[in-house]
Design an enzyme around this catalytic site. Sequence first.
Site, PDB file in Angstrom:
ATOM      1  N   ASN A  59       0.975  -1.198  -0.058  1.00  0.00           N
ATOM      2  CA  ASN A  59      -0.065   0.003  -0.028  1.00  0.00           C
ATOM      3  C   ASN A  59       0.877   1.204  -0.092  1.00  0.00           C
ATOM      4  O   ASN A  59       2.028   1.116   0.288  1.00  0.00           O
ATOM      5  CB  ASN A  59      -0.907   0.047   1.268  1.00  0.00           C
ATOM      6  CG  ASN A  59      -1.892  -1.090   1.401  1.00  0.00           C
ATOM      7  OD1 ASN A  59      -2.833  -1.130   0.288  1.00  0.00           O
ATOM      8  ND2 ASN A  59      -2.143  -2.113   2.047  1.00  0.00           N
ATOM      9  N   CYS A  68      -4.222  -7.479  -4.228  1.00  0.00           N
ATOM     10  CA  CYS A  68      -4.794  -6.573  -4.737  1.00  0.00           C
ATOM     11  C   CYS A  68      -5.420  -6.777  -6.297  1.00  0.00           C
ATOM     12  O   CYS A  68      -4.647  -7.091  -7.161  1.00  0.00           O
ATOM     13  CB  CYS A  68      -3.698  -5.293  -5.043  1.00  0.00           C
ATOM     14  SG  CYS A  68      -4.374  -3.686  -5.936  1.00  0.00           S
ATOM     15  N   HIS A 158     -12.000  -7.565   4.432  1.00  0.00           N
ATOM     16  CA  HIS A 158     -13.078  -6.582   4.005  1.00  0.00           C
ATOM     17  C   HIS A 158     -14.349  -6.612   5.080  1.00  0.00           C
ATOM     18  O   HIS A 158     -14.823  -7.696   5.378  1.00  0.00           O
ATOM     19  CB  HIS A 158     -13.568  -6.846   2.476  1.00  0.00           C
ATOM     20  CG  HIS A 158     -12.654  -6.516   1.550  1.00  0.00           C
ATOM     21  ND1 HIS A 158     -12.550  -5.422   0.911  1.00  0.00           N
ATOM     22  CD2 HIS A 158     -11.485  -7.304   0.943  1.00  0.00           C
ATOM     23  CE1 HIS A 158     -11.352  -5.415  -0.157  1.00  0.00           C
ATOM     24  NE2 HIS A 158     -10.932  -6.509   0.058  1.00  0.00           N
ATOM     25  N   ASN A 189     -10.485  -3.342   5.019  1.00  0.00           N
ATOM     26  CA  ASN A 189     -10.803  -2.599   3.955  1.00  0.00           C
ATOM     27  C   ASN A 189     -12.312  -2.260   4.200  1.00  0.00           C
ATOM     28  O   ASN A 189     -13.087  -3.332   4.616  1.00  0.00           O
ATOM     29  CB  ASN A 189     -10.589  -3.201   2.746  1.00  0.00           C
ATOM     30  CG  ASN A 189      -9.117  -3.343   2.269  1.00  0.00           C
ATOM     31  OD1 ASN A 189      -8.414  -2.347   1.809  1.00  0.00           O
ATOM     32  ND2 ASN A 189      -8.675  -4.570   2.636  1.00  0.00           N
ATOM     33  N   GLU A 207      -9.800   2.135   1.698  1.00  0.00           N
ATOM     34  CA  GLU A 207      -8.929   1.152   1.586  1.00  0.00           C
ATOM     35  C   GLU A 207      -8.002   0.989   2.963  1.00  0.00           C
ATOM     36  O   GLU A 207      -7.453   2.197   3.252  1.00  0.00           O
ATOM     37  CB  GLU A 207      -7.947   0.876   0.473  1.00  0.00           C
ATOM     38  CG  GLU A 207      -8.779   0.490  -0.745  1.00  0.00           C
ATOM     39  CD  GLU A 207      -7.755   0.198  -1.804  1.00  0.00           C
ATOM     40  OE1 GLU A 207      -6.726  -0.341  -1.554  1.00  0.00           O
ATOM     41  OE2 GLU A 207      -8.216   0.311  -3.133  1.00  0.00           O
ATOM     42  N   ARG A 208      -7.790  -0.058   3.442  1.00  0.00           N
ATOM     43  CA  ARG A 208      -6.742  -0.507   4.524  1.00  0.00           C
ATOM     44  C   ARG A 208      -5.476   0.288   3.916  1.00  0.00           C
ATOM     45  O   ARG A 208      -5.064  -0.006   3.098  1.00  0.00           O
ATOM     46  CB  ARG A 208      -6.476  -1.754   4.886  1.00  0.00           C
ATOM     47  CG  ARG A 208      -5.754  -2.151   5.951  1.00  0.00           C
ATOM     48  CD  ARG A 208      -5.432  -3.848   6.295  1.00  0.00           C
ATOM     49  NE  ARG A 208      -5.220  -4.505   4.964  1.00  0.00           N
ATOM     50  CZ  ARG A 208      -4.894  -5.799   5.100  1.00  0.00           C
ATOM     51  NH1 ARG A 208      -4.817  -6.376   6.409  1.00  0.00           N
ATOM     52  NH2 ARG A 208      -4.278  -6.218   4.079  1.00  0.00           N
ATOM     53  N   CYS A 216     -11.735  -0.384  -5.892  1.00  0.00           N
ATOM     54  CA  CYS A 216     -10.895  -1.408  -5.255  1.00  0.00           C
ATOM     55  C   CYS A 216     -11.417  -3.108  -5.801  1.00  0.00           C
ATOM     56  O   CYS A 216     -12.313  -3.220  -5.590  1.00  0.00           O
ATOM     57  CB  CYS A 216     -11.217  -1.277  -3.755  1.00  0.00           C
ATOM     58  SG  CYS A 216     -10.425  -2.505  -2.525  1.00  0.00           S
ATOM     59  N   THR A 218     -10.390  -5.941  -5.062  1.00  0.00           N
ATOM     60  CA  THR A 218     -11.098  -7.047  -4.031  1.00  0.00           C
ATOM     61  C   THR A 218     -12.146  -6.765  -3.169  1.00  0.00           C
ATOM     62  O   THR A 218     -13.012  -7.341  -2.736  1.00  0.00           O
ATOM     63  CB  THR A 218      -9.871  -7.553  -2.870  1.00  0.00           C
ATOM     64  OG1 THR A 218      -9.228  -6.291  -2.474  1.00  0.00           O
ATOM     65  CG2 THR A 218      -8.454  -8.314  -3.560  1.00  0.00           C
ATOM     66  N   GLY A 219     -12.412  -5.153  -3.114  1.00  0.00           N
ATOM     67  CA  GLY A 219     -13.432  -4.680  -2.484  1.00  0.00           C
ATOM     68  C   GLY A 219     -14.631  -5.067  -3.274  1.00  0.00           C
ATOM     69  O   GLY A 219     -15.922  -5.230  -2.538  1.00  0.00           O
TER      70      GLY A 219
HETATM   71  N1  LIG Z   1      -5.686  -1.704   0.621  1.00  0.00           N
HETATM   72  C1  LIG Z   1      -5.613  -3.114   0.450  1.00  0.00           C
HETATM   73  C2  LIG Z   1      -4.651  -3.617  -0.747  1.00  0.00           C
HETATM   74  C3  LIG Z   1      -5.278  -3.188  -2.103  1.00  0.00           C
HETATM   75  C4  LIG Z   1      -6.760  -3.548  -2.701  1.00  0.00           C
HETATM   76  C5  LIG Z   1      -7.052  -2.709  -3.836  1.00  0.00           C
HETATM   77  N2  LIG Z   1      -6.584  -1.676  -4.404  1.00  0.00           N
HETATM   78  C6  LIG Z   1      -7.544  -3.946  -4.774  1.00  0.00           C
HETATM   79  O1  LIG Z   1      -7.624  -3.673  -6.099  1.00  0.00           O
HETATM   80  O2  LIG Z   1      -7.998  -4.879  -4.556  1.00  0.00           O
HETATM   81  C7  LIG Z   1      -5.230  -4.034   1.496  1.00  0.00           C
HETATM   82  O3  LIG Z   1      -4.431  -3.345   2.420  1.00  0.00           O
HETATM   83  O4  LIG Z   1      -5.826  -5.027   1.822  1.00  0.00           O
END
Ligand SMILES: N[C@H](CCC[C@H](N)C(=O)O)C(=O)O
Length: 281
Positions: A59, A68, A158, A189, A207-208, A216, A218-219
């Site tokens: 990050n 990510c 998440h 997140n 985001e975390r 995001c 994964t979000g």
């Molecule tokens: N901030 C996230 C990592 C990046 C996730 C995001 N940019 C994506 O596209 O999944 C974490 O610390 O878990």
Amino acid sequence: MKYYQMNGCGNAFAILDGRGEKLRLSAEAVRRIAKSANADQVVSLENSMRGDIFMRIWNNTGSEVAACGNVSRCVGWIMMRERNRDTIKIETEAGLLIATRHGNGDTMISVDMGSPLLKWEEIPLAERMDTRGIDVKIGPIDAPYLQLPGAVNMGNPHCVFFVDELDAVDVVGIGPLIEGHMMFPEKANVGFAQVLGRDCIRLRVWERDAGLTKACGTGACAAVVAGVRKGLLNRSCTVFVDGGDLHIDWREKDDHVIMTGPIELERQAEISAPASAPVFR
Ligand SMILES: N[C@H](CCC[C@H](N)C(=O)O)C(=O)O
């Protein structure tokens, strides 16, 4: 070494191809690279024994992270172009991901993000709880829409709230309070989703260790999984994010979550190996 400035739906990345170099980025170097590149995440590419490439992710605050989604699509695109192949295996700390495209020159890239982890100890949470709707209180703020968010791990933790009116949510004010809440031993997140239909949502994610981003990956995966588990969504959904839209398909046959969306190459350059803290102009 090669340097790529890319984004996936506006989620911004600085990608260093460290293969053939002894590239070891310190947290301080990561912060400097992210600042000069205005990136949400920094990635170094390394040789892999199990896949076509190993992707190490940080990050922009310097914390290393295992997953990510959006940058997986960007790295998949880089390797498909390099190897002239439509499928690429990407090794990460969270496991192996498969990136695919539909044809040469295609910038719509899919990534198989694997199965979501849904047990309370896999998120992880600080105590046993039903992850379809967890009890996370943030002091005096007991707004009706902050009840019983879903918890999902997509290689990273998440917490997803479903709200009636996303524009009425103070994402920047509330996000950090949940991100660092004691319920999440590894932080979280924090997604805020508005259901527009059983096959489409609008989503914003604090985001975390990176703050509010334009997208995001994964979000988006976590929001669809949480919405299906709450009976709000179908397994195949379009997710409208601030920087564009992603398509998520939580496949019934193998429980894998497939994310599809655009990538953009903003800039490519040759740079000297950033020993400590390079500055990109
Ligand atoms: N901030 C996230 C990592 C990046 C996730 C995001 N940019 C994506 O596209 O999944 C974490 O610390 O878990």
